[in-house]
Design a protein around this motif. Sequence first.
Motif, PDB file in Angstrom:
ATOM      1  N   SER A  98      -8.483   9.257  13.153  1.00 39.39           N
ATOM      2  CA  SER A  98      -7.614   8.178  12.661  1.00 39.39           C
ATOM      3  C   SER A  98      -7.112   8.434  11.241  1.00 39.39           C
ATOM      4  CB  SER A  98      -8.331   6.829  12.759  1.00 39.39           C
ATOM      5  OG  SER A  98      -8.554   6.516  14.116  1.00 39.39           O
ATOM      6  N   PRO A  99      -7.985   8.714  10.259  1.00 40.89           N
ATOM      7  CA  PRO A  99      -7.445   9.002   8.928  1.00 40.89           C
ATOM      8  C   PRO A  99      -6.566  10.251   8.885  1.00 40.89           C
ATOM      9  CG  PRO A  99      -9.864   8.935   8.874  1.00 40.89           C
ATOM     10  CD  PRO A  99      -9.453   8.595  10.262  1.00 40.89           C
ATOM     11  N   MET A 100      -6.919  11.259   9.704  1.00 42.53           N
ATOM     12  CA  MET A 100      -6.078  12.470   9.696  1.00 42.53           C
ATOM     13  C   MET A 100      -4.688  12.148  10.255  1.00 42.53           C
ATOM     14  SD  MET A 100      -8.513  15.767  10.408  1.00 42.53           S
ATOM     15  CE  MET A 100      -9.585  15.173  11.708  1.00 42.53           C
ATOM     16  N   ASP A 101      -4.627  11.374  11.344  1.00 38.29           N
ATOM     17  CA  ASP A 101      -3.322  11.015  11.912  1.00 38.29           C
ATOM     18  C   ASP A 101      -2.544  10.124  10.949  1.00 38.29           C
ATOM     19  OD1 ASP A 101      -4.017  12.484  14.081  1.00 38.29           O
ATOM     20  OD2 ASP A 101      -3.877  10.863  15.558  1.00 38.29           O
ATOM     21  N   CYS A 102      -3.242   9.183  10.307  1.00 41.18           N
ATOM     22  CA  CYS A 102      -2.576   8.301   9.335  1.00 41.18           C
ATOM     23  C   CYS A 102      -1.998   9.135   8.193  1.00 41.18           C
ATOM     24  CB  CYS A 102      -3.579   7.271   8.809  1.00 41.18           C
ATOM     25  SG  CYS A 102      -2.841   5.982   7.794  1.00 41.18           S
ATOM     26  N   ALA A 103      -2.782  10.115   7.716  1.00 38.36           N
ATOM     27  CA  ALA A 103      -2.311  10.986   6.627  1.00 38.36           C
ATOM     28  C   ALA A 103      -1.065  11.766   7.053  1.00 38.36           C
ATOM     29  CB  ALA A 103      -3.428  11.941   6.215  1.00 38.36           C
ATOM     30  N   LYS A 104      -1.060  12.231   8.308  1.00 37.05           N
ATOM     31  CA  LYS A 104       0.137  12.937   8.806  1.00 37.05           C
ATOM     32  C   LYS A 104       1.349  12.007   8.804  1.00 37.05           C
ATOM     33  CE  LYS A 104      -2.332  16.034  11.966  1.00 37.05           C
ATOM     34  NZ  LYS A 104      -2.578  16.338  13.385  1.00 37.05           N
ATOM     35  N   GLY A 105       1.112  10.751   9.209  1.00 37.01           N
ATOM     36  CA  GLY A 105       2.196   9.764   9.226  1.00 37.01           C
ATOM     37  C   GLY A 105       2.713   9.491   7.821  1.00 37.01           C
ATOM     38  N   ILE A 106       1.796   9.407   6.854  1.00 37.45           N
ATOM     39  CA  ILE A 106       2.213   9.157   5.467  1.00 37.45           C
ATOM     40  C   ILE A 106       3.101  10.309   4.987  1.00 37.45           C
ATOM     41  CG2 ILE A 106       1.388   8.981   3.079  1.00 37.45           C
ATOM     42  CD1 ILE A 106      -1.150   7.567   4.260  1.00 37.45           C
ATOM     43  N   GLY A 107       2.648  11.541   5.248  1.00 39.80           N
ATOM     44  CA  GLY A 107       3.441  12.707   4.827  1.00 39.80           C
ATOM     45  C   GLY A 107       4.813  12.703   5.484  1.00 39.80           C
ATOM     46  N   ALA A 108       4.855  12.407   6.785  1.00 40.74           N
ATOM     47  CA  ALA A 108       6.135  12.411   7.516  1.00 40.74           C
ATOM     48  C   ALA A 108       7.059  11.331   6.980  1.00 40.74           C
ATOM     49  CB  ALA A 108       5.877  12.200   9.005  1.00 40.74           C
ATOM     50  N   SER A 109       6.490  10.168   6.694  1.00 37.94           N
ATOM     51  CA  SER A 109       7.295   9.058   6.180  1.00 37.94           C
ATOM     52  C   SER A 109       7.886   9.405   4.809  1.00 37.94           C
ATOM     53  CB  SER A 109       6.391   7.824   6.088  1.00 37.94           C
ATOM     54  OG  SER A 109       7.040   6.790   5.424  1.00 37.94           O
ATOM     55  N   ILE A 110       7.059  10.040   3.963  1.00 39.42           N
ATOM     56  CA  ILE A 110       7.544  10.454   2.630  1.00 39.42           C
ATOM     57  C   ILE A 110       8.647  11.508   2.792  1.00 39.42           C
ATOM     58  CG2 ILE A 110       6.875  11.693   0.512  1.00 39.42           C
ATOM     59  CD1 ILE A 110       5.835   8.810   0.587  1.00 39.42           C
ATOM     60  N   GLY A 111       8.377  12.490   3.665  1.00 42.02           N
ATOM     61  CA  GLY A 111       9.346  13.570   3.846  1.00 42.02           C
ATOM     62  C   GLY A 111      10.673  13.077   4.391  1.00 42.02           C
ATOM     63  N   GLU A 112      10.602  12.193   5.379  1.00 39.91           N
ATOM     64  CA  GLU A 112      11.826  11.713   6.021  1.00 39.91           C
ATOM     65  C   GLU A 112      12.505  10.610   5.200  1.00 39.91           C
ATOM     66  OE1 GLU A 112      13.105  12.947   8.743  1.00 39.91           O
ATOM     67  OE2 GLU A 112      11.463  14.095   9.641  1.00 39.91           O
ATOM     68  N   GLY A 113      11.734  10.021   4.260  1.00 43.62           N
ATOM     69  CA  GLY A 113      12.308   8.934   3.462  1.00 43.62           C
ATOM     70  C   GLY A 113      12.525   7.670   4.272  1.00 43.62           C
ATOM     71  N   ARG A 114      11.781   7.530   5.361  1.00 39.74           N
ATOM     72  CA  ARG A 114      11.928   6.361   6.240  1.00 39.74           C
ATOM     73  C   ARG A 114      10.566   6.001   6.819  1.00 39.74           C
ATOM     74  NH1 ARG A 114      16.274   7.415  10.755  1.00 39.74           N
ATOM     75  NH2 ARG A 114      15.624   9.567  10.650  1.00 39.74           N
TER      76      ARG A 114
END
Length: 391
Positions: A98-114
């Motif tokens: 769960s924390p690893m997937d959440c961290a991936k989501g945070i990175g993707a959200s930052i990268g995509e700006g959305r």
Amino acid sequence: MFTFNSPVKITFGEGCSGRAGQELKDLGARRILVVTGPGSTSRSPALQSITQTLNKESLAWVHFAGAGADPTPAMVDEGAKLFRDERCDAILAFGGGSPMDCAKGIGASIGEGRPISDFVGTGKVFVAQVPPLVAIPTTAGTGSEVTGTAVFTIEADGGKAGAKKIKMGTSGASLFPKVALVDPLLQASMPPALTAATGMDALTHSLECYVGRQHTPMADLYCLESIRLIGRSLGRACQDGQNMEARCDMALAATYGGIALSNASLGMVHGFAHALGALCGMAHGLANAIMLPYVMAGCEQDAAERLALAGAALTGDSSIDAKGTVAAIFSLNRKIGIPAGLAAAGLPESMLNAVYDDARGYKRRPQSPHLFTDDELMSLLHSAWSGTVII
Ligand SMILES: [Fe+2]
């Protein structure tokens, strides 16, 4: 023709999590968002030791402990906000899937700006450059530290009470961590029930990928070795958590399972497990453990040879057949204390229709070696609920 892609730098071994600071420094990081769940892991001496390695390298860091079980886009949004507010430039994930997937989501959200809600469930893949992620697993099951996928739980109707939940997988090259530090010492404190459930998640990854329709010769190597290590050591790791030989086997097996699932396909065991997790809150590993022998029994005819080879790896008995493999999985479940069926795990019978409805729409259903009809899925779900051993 096949492709094999495993772009994560993996460091494995007892104590290797002490390299966290050096790895992040090497990646050019200066200010790190440390992502954990809200539970005991977030206050553990192991996490303190890891953050000390950041201090030692003069790296600033801020702790986000909001990556709860089965992360939602709202949790990701909260983590991404902290990342931006604190002007972070890299992420360290510490914990289970769960924390690893959440961290991936945070990175993707930052990268995509959305927000990731613009992506999850739309079929869009994450492609933008993302902040580097170092992943440190504290369980031996998910393999998320080496995969380019993440699973999020979506609440319909904006999360109103009683609203339906579904688990949705997302994928994309930018979700792969840059570095995985797989340290079996961190996994030695897992209690037997968690060791059992997460270990069976790893077995499910490797077995589903091995018998599934998208198997490849290179993924097979990881599947079979992972299955062999689990057969040798899951029982021992559950019996004696301090047995480091068994912990090393399981840590490696889970990482191999993650590499396999990035290069082949999961199947209907995960279809049911996602439904059971989203609708009933059942732990992912436990749901997989209970469903695995039932789904594999349904695949006996179509994957007879592969099931037999997997069974030989699991048990060391080269004369085993597909039926024997299914029996061996039932037997392993019994040995490590997995409940005999979904009813014994506390699932009310009234939930079965909803679980069936969700599972039958699983996007990887066509990758299963047996193309289950709707009636077959319902019937195997009822068998798994009542705990009817099929051998
Ligand atoms: Fe899984």
